[in-house]
Design an enzyme around this catalytic site. Sequence first.
Site, short mmCIF file in Angstrom:
data_model
loop_
_atom_site.label_atom_id
_atom_site.label_comp_id
_atom_site.label_asym_id
_atom_site.label_seq_id
_atom_site.Cartn_x
_atom_site.Cartn_y
_atom_site.Cartn_z
N SER A 16 -0.15 4.46 4.64
CA SER A 16 -1.45 3.76 4.60
C SER A 16 -1.68 2.96 5.87
CB SER A 16 -1.53 2.83 3.37
OG SER A 16 -0.53 1.83 3.43
N SER A 23 5.91 -1.91 -2.22
CA SER A 23 5.92 -2.85 -3.36
C SER A 23 4.93 -2.40 -4.44
CB SER A 23 5.64 -4.29 -2.89
OG SER A 23 4.56 -4.38 -1.99
N GLY A 40 0.83 -1.19 0.00
CA GLY A 40 0.00 0.00 0.00
C GLY A 40 0.87 1.24 0.00
N LEU A 41 0.25 2.38 -0.16
CA LEU A 41 0.97 3.64 -0.20
C LEU A 41 1.68 3.94 1.13
CD1 LEU A 41 -1.70 5.91 -1.95
CD2 LEU A 41 0.43 5.05 -2.97
N LYS A 68 0.71 0.23 6.81
CA LYS A 68 1.34 -1.09 6.68
C LYS A 68 2.21 -1.45 7.88
CE LYS A 68 3.55 -0.07 2.98
NZ LYS A 68 3.13 1.36 3.03
N SER A 69 3.15 -0.58 8.20
CA SER A 69 4.10 -0.88 9.28
C SER A 69 3.41 -0.97 10.63
CB SER A 69 5.20 0.18 9.33
OG SER A 69 6.02 0.10 8.18
#
Length: 202
Positions: A36, A106, A32-33, A38-39
């Site tokens: 967003s 990614s 994702g951007l 993710k982490s």
Amino acid sequence: MATNITFHPGAVSEEERSGLLKQKGATVWLTGLSASGKSTIATALEQHLLHKGLHAYRLDGDNIRFGLNKDLGFDPASRVENIRRISHVSLLFSLSCSISITAFISPYISDRQLARELHQDHSPKIPFIEVFVDAPLDVVESRDPKGLYKKAREGVIKDFTGISAPYEPPVSPEIHIRTDQVDVAGAVAIISDYLQQHGLLS
């Protein structure tokens, strides 16, 4: 390209390892951007799984660039190589019967497909769960915890995904999470439920 090398199998089969550790390996691939979530989700998911007594390890996009991928930039070729390396690392963690959690932008479909195919082409197949951590551009820009979007808009950062470089969203991810609608605990629950339903949690 390395030559004169031979693959050396271990003395423990994958089935024996899984039985001894009482766990199956898998890769949970968060894409994702920037900003967003993710982490943040990956960190909470890793903690959740470890507290359940499972082997899990988080591979974070920024953290990896301090070591393994410190020689890579953010141009298209470097982005491809970044994900190629992590695809293999995540597979190795999965083969150790750990749940590998990756948090990488990614941005390219082809690179994520490569990661998927590495897992699916292994015999037996290793579960690969693509998680689209999705939030509208205006939302992630409003978060901007590192000030990266501001710098990208000002032209200070070149090739920034979502602004001056493309992001190709997943077409059919296993899990789609809208982080402007679901909080971190909710996102972890969604992923955990998926793993439970597919026999990856004890």
